[in-house]
Design a protein around this motif. Structure first.
Motif, PDB file in Angstrom:
ATOM      1  N   PHE A 133       0.832  -1.207   0.000  1.00  0.00           N
ATOM      2  CA  PHE A 133       0.000   0.000   0.000  1.00  0.00           C
ATOM      3  C   PHE A 133       0.865   1.254   0.000  1.00  0.00           C
ATOM      4  CE2 PHE A 133      -2.064   3.316   2.571  1.00  0.00           C
ATOM      5  CZ  PHE A 133      -3.188   3.561   1.790  1.00  0.00           C
ATOM      6  N   ILE A 134       1.906   1.259   0.795  1.00  0.00           N
ATOM      7  CA  ILE A 134       2.797   2.421   0.873  1.00  0.00           C
ATOM      8  C   ILE A 134       3.473   2.677  -0.466  1.00  0.00           C
ATOM      9  CG2 ILE A 134       5.007   3.152   1.848  1.00  0.00           C
ATOM     10  CD1 ILE A 134       4.036   1.951   4.516  1.00  0.00           C
ATOM     11  N   VAL A 193      -9.393   9.021  -4.550  1.00  0.00           N
ATOM     12  CA  VAL A 193     -10.583   8.251  -4.161  1.00  0.00           C
ATOM     13  C   VAL A 193     -10.230   6.784  -3.941  1.00  0.00           C
ATOM     14  CG1 VAL A 193     -12.841   7.438  -4.947  1.00  0.00           C
ATOM     15  CG2 VAL A 193     -12.191   9.832  -5.274  1.00  0.00           C
ATOM     16  N   VAL A 194      -9.451   6.211  -4.854  1.00  0.00           N
ATOM     17  CA  VAL A 194      -9.065   4.803  -4.715  1.00  0.00           C
ATOM     18  C   VAL A 194      -8.195   4.604  -3.473  1.00  0.00           C
ATOM     19  CG1 VAL A 194      -7.751   2.925  -5.768  1.00  0.00           C
ATOM     20  CG2 VAL A 194      -9.266   4.321  -7.170  1.00  0.00           C
ATOM     21  N   ALA A 195      -7.253   5.517  -3.236  1.00  0.00           N
ATOM     22  CA  ALA A 195      -6.375   5.394  -2.070  1.00  0.00           C
ATOM     23  C   ALA A 195      -7.163   5.476  -0.768  1.00  0.00           C
ATOM     24  CB  ALA A 195      -5.297   6.484  -2.106  1.00  0.00           C
ATOM     25  N   ILE A 196      -8.124   6.404  -0.713  1.00  0.00           N
ATOM     26  CA  ILE A 196      -8.966   6.510   0.485  1.00  0.00           C
ATOM     27  C   ILE A 196      -9.769   5.227   0.682  1.00  0.00           C
ATOM     28  CG2 ILE A 196     -10.972   7.696   1.463  1.00  0.00           C
ATOM     29  CD1 ILE A 196      -9.913  10.287   0.241  1.00  0.00           C
ATOM     30  N   GLY A 197     -10.298   4.685  -0.422  1.00  0.00           N
ATOM     31  CA  GLY A 197     -11.067   3.450  -0.311  1.00  0.00           C
ATOM     32  C   GLY A 197     -10.235   2.292   0.207  1.00  0.00           C
ATOM     33  N   LEU A 230      -3.031   6.556   7.584  1.00  0.00           N
ATOM     34  CA  LEU A 230      -2.476   5.636   6.600  1.00  0.00           C
ATOM     35  C   LEU A 230      -2.058   6.364   5.321  1.00  0.00           C
ATOM     36  CD1 LEU A 230      -4.940   2.641   7.012  1.00  0.00           C
ATOM     37  CD2 LEU A 230      -2.526   2.668   7.617  1.00  0.00           C
ATOM     38  N   LEU A 231      -2.854   7.332   4.880  1.00  0.00           N
ATOM     39  CA  LEU A 231      -2.492   8.085   3.677  1.00  0.00           C
ATOM     40  C   LEU A 231      -1.230   8.911   3.899  1.00  0.00           C
ATOM     41  CD1 LEU A 231      -5.996   9.300   2.460  1.00  0.00           C
ATOM     42  CD2 LEU A 231      -4.609   7.459   1.519  1.00  0.00           C
ATOM     43  N   ALA A 232      -1.086   9.492   5.086  1.00  0.00           N
ATOM     44  CA  ALA A 232       0.116  10.273   5.377  1.00  0.00           C
ATOM     45  C   ALA A 232       1.351   9.374   5.424  1.00  0.00           C
ATOM     46  CB  ALA A 232      -0.054  11.010   6.707  1.00  0.00           C
ATOM     47  N   VAL A 233       1.207   8.193   6.014  1.00  0.00           N
ATOM     48  CA  VAL A 233       2.331   7.244   6.029  1.00  0.00           C
ATOM     49  C   VAL A 233       2.719   6.859   4.615  1.00  0.00           C
ATOM     50  CG1 VAL A 233       2.998   4.907   6.680  1.00  0.00           C
ATOM     51  CG2 VAL A 233       1.815   6.338   8.315  1.00  0.00           C
ATOM     52  N   SER A 268       3.119  15.636   5.671  1.00  0.00           N
ATOM     53  CA  SER A 268       2.867  14.311   6.231  1.00  0.00           C
ATOM     54  C   SER A 268       3.263  14.246   7.693  1.00  0.00           C
ATOM     55  CB  SER A 268       3.630  13.248   5.433  1.00  0.00           C
ATOM     56  OG  SER A 268       3.204  13.214   4.093  1.00  0.00           O
ATOM     57  N   VAL A 269       4.363  14.898   8.041  1.00  0.00           N
ATOM     58  CA  VAL A 269       4.814  14.928   9.436  1.00  0.00           C
ATOM     59  C   VAL A 269       3.746  15.553  10.327  1.00  0.00           C
ATOM     60  CG1 VAL A 269       6.474  15.968  11.022  1.00  0.00           C
ATOM     61  CG2 VAL A 269       7.268  14.942   8.906  1.00  0.00           C
ATOM     62  N   VAL A 270       3.178  16.665   9.863  1.00  0.00           N
ATOM     63  CA  VAL A 270       2.155  17.348  10.653  1.00  0.00           C
ATOM     64  C   VAL A 270       0.939  16.447  10.855  1.00  0.00           C
ATOM     65  CG1 VAL A 270       0.582  19.319  10.716  1.00  0.00           C
ATOM     66  CG2 VAL A 270       2.936  19.626   9.904  1.00  0.00           C
TER      67      VAL A 270
END
Length: 652
Positions: free
Chosen positions: A144-145, A265-269, A297-300, A335-337
């Motif tokens: 995923f990452i 949208v796909v990444a959020i899903g 998860l999206l920020a990581v 992303s850090v924030v």
């Protein structure tokens, strides 16, 4: 540049714990109950057969069907006509955060007895299946990452990277890894939460049962979203790359916008398949925790996936613009924030107290993780300094141009400057050593005429053409490598980013371990609930009934001990001896001793005083600490006939 406070903090989870039962553990009841009830700290999923009651002979004593009685309590009916003896209750359920929970306890009807009941030696979620499941879980996070972070790096930081083959392979490998790991998780789910046998991974009936669970539905949804992700990747590395002409700028801009919206949208899903099915979906504030978990998860992914793409660009390509590095630095800071805010919330939700942080396995793992993050932040500061040097010391040119100047200076020291047309010199100067300068001279000047004549004379000589093509490719590769190695800032940035990536891999492993560890808050809450139940159960004297048989004609009976209040400190002990018919049994002597083997304490002898027919008592019996105590009762029915019977029980 790429460090993150509390990066990768696992979402809050809440493993279930058994907090009570009826009959309670170790109890001796006079008559067989109609059913056995189990109470857990949270709602669990169970099927028929999740709770088994085994008779002393080892055979099933339950009717098989489990019932939800409400208030996190579940029951299984017992068969009629059960004989006296010790019964074993074994349970294996799935907690709300998708983790298997198993355990067992015993109770006795009439009097304790020996039992032939056997339980599986393998712990739920353990063994080979557990290892494979954890590996697949780790790979799913990693995939995923790579796929989300790598694609975001291309679209947001380095659009030209969409046409770079190593970057394409990175994102594609991430998609393949996530897809394969998701399929593995789906197949392993049944044995992971059930039998623990790897062969059951291919049981279609068990797979059908998995599909009807929350976790199974989430994994199937993830596979469907990965199909959409495959289309996204095909467009990104296909149509997007081809639209590179000056007259297609507007069309490419529109395509970039469409890819950004669709990819988000796909990444959020995909991120939601974790948030809505596992850890964040249970526990306190689940409605807040799930969207927070998606952001986390999206920020990581944006951070670690972008880091991986940058690493590939620095090591496997000749040119990555300083502007792309600066853009990623800004993305990483954002992303850090996000990670700091979501990680702080998730840490509070998971741990809840300082005692849980230091006194539970989850809290200790979290401390290890914080230490790794501190190291990562330190390395990231070094990367940020290298990024600043690339921007400030390159004199307004790209790092590759600066590197070409360095190569030119080295070449000038070794050989005579090559004379060539201005356009060609600008393209080749400073990119070759003395040997490459000579080759360049031969290729671009006098040798080019020879090659032209040779082409006319030997137009069909394909071998010669292929050889020249290989030489040109080798020269171009050598040129790219020398430019990369001569970059006064690039090599330092490569080393620091590589170190960051190594620490990030270990950090991701610790994060995966945290997702399978019961959080500190839940551990403490379960311990408190268990203690409260134990306290309620200990509201009266601790009572034990133990049968004895000295082997003589009148040597059978039952000893009942009452320890009041049945806790650590001073207690009153009462011993009642009865015949098999229930009448008081006056015998010559009774002695009692207490032993705590785990602390090498005891035996602590007690000699009660005879105060009535079949009744002995002792005051001030000291129980120095809580634990699983062995109580030994010696009964003498005549001058030569005596026996010692033992019983273990929790005191304190």
């Amino acid at each position: 540049m790429t460090g993150a406070f509390l990066a990768g903090t696992a979402p809050a989870s809440a493993h279930a714990a058994l907090t009570g039962s009826d009959p309670k553990q170790g109890a001796v009841v006079d008559e067989a109950p109609a059913q056995v009830k189990l109470t857990f700290s949270e709602k669990v999923a169970m099927a028929d057969g999740s709770v088994r009651v085994l008779a002393p002979s080892g055979k099933r004593a339950d009717a098989g069907k489990t019932t939800d009685l409400g208030a996190n309590t579940y029951g299984v009916k017992l068969r009629k006509g059960l004989s006296d003896g010790t019964y074993t209750v074994a349970y294996q359920v799935v907690s709300a955060d998708s983790h298997p929970v198993a355990g067992a306890f015993t109770f006795s009807i009439g009097a304790p007895s020996a039992t032939k009941a056997t339980l599986p030696a393998q712990e739920a979620g353990g063994g080979l299946v557990g290892v494979l499941y954890d590996i697949a879980r780790y790979l799913s996070y990693g995939g995923f990452i790579l796929v989300v972070g790598g694609a975001a790096f291309v679209l947001g930081c380095w659009p030209r990277g969409a046409g770079v083959r190593p970057v394409q392979r990175l994102v594609t490998y991430g998609w393949v890894t996530l897809t394969g790991a998701t399929l593995a998780l789906l197949l392993l789910r049944a044995p992971y939460t059930g039998s623990g046998k790897l062969a059951d991974a291919f049981d279609m009936g068990a797979l059908g049962d998995v599909l009807n669970t929350k976790t199974g539905a989430a994994l199937v949804s993830r596979l469907l979203l990965l199909a959409a992700a495959a289309l996204f990747i095909a467009v990104l590395f296909g149509a997007y790359v081809k639209r590179d002409g000056p007259d297609e700028a507007a069309a490419k801009k529109d395509l970039t916008f469409g890819l950004a919206i669709g990819g988000t949208v796909v990444a959020i899903g995909i991120a939601a398949t974790w948030a809505m099915a596992e850890h964040a979906s249970t526990g306190i504030q689940a409605g807040v925790a799930m969207p927070v978990d998606v952001l986390h998860l999206l920020a990581v992914a944006a951070w670690l996936g972008g880091l991986a793409a940058l690493l590939v660009a620095l090591f496997r390509t000749a040119s990555v613009e300083a502007a792309a590095v600066r853009r990623f630095s800004r993305v990483a800071f954002t992303s850090v924030v996000v990670l700091a805010a979501t990680g702080l919330y998730q840490s509070w939700r998971q741990v809840g107290s300082w005692s849980a942080l230091t006194g539970t396995s989850y809290g200790q793992l979290l401390l290890v993780k914080i230490g790794l993050v501190a190291v990562l932040v330190g390395v990231a500061s070094v990367s940020r300094r290298w990024t600043g040097r690339i921007a400030s010391e390159a004199g307004g040119v790209t790092p590759e141009a600066a590197a070409a100047a360095v190569v030119e200076q080295r070449t000038a020291k070794k050989s005579v400057t090559v004379t060539a047309p201005a356009g060609e010199a600008a393209d080749t100067a400073g990119a070759r050593g003395s040997e490459d300068s000579e080759n360049s001279k031969n290729y671009y000047s006098g040798d080019s005429k020879g090659y032209s004549e040779d082409s006319k004379n030997h137009s069909g000589d394909s071998e010669r053409s292929a050889q020249l093509a290989r030489q040109r490719a080798a020269m171009a590769t050598a040129r790219e490598k020398r430019i990369r190695d001569a970059d006064p800032h690039r090599s330092g940035l490569r080393r620091s980013v590589l170190t960051e990536a190594g620490v990030a891999v270990v950090l991701l492993a610790v994060t995966t371990a945290l997702t399978t560890t019961e959080p500190g808050r839940t551990q403490e809450e379960a311990a408190k609930a268990t203690a409260a139940v134990a306290e309620a159960q200990r509201s009266g004297p601790l009572t034990l009934k133990v049968p004895f048989d000295t082997g003589s004609q009148d040597g059978k009976g039952t000893v009942r001990l009452e320890l009041d209040p049945g806790r650590t400190g001073s207690n009153d002990l009462h011993v009642y001896v009865k015949r098999p018919n229930g009448s008081a049994f006056d015998i010559p002597e009774v002695k009692v001793s207490f032993t705590l083997k785990s602390k090498d304490l005891g035996p602590l002898p007690v000699t009660p005083s005879h105060i009535g027919t079949g009744h002995w008592t002792a005051s001030g019996v000291q129980i120095p600490m809580a634990g699983d105590w062995k109580i030994a009762v010696t009964v003498r029915t005549s001058d030569i006939d005596q026996v010692t019977v033992n019983k273990n029980t929790q005191i304190g």
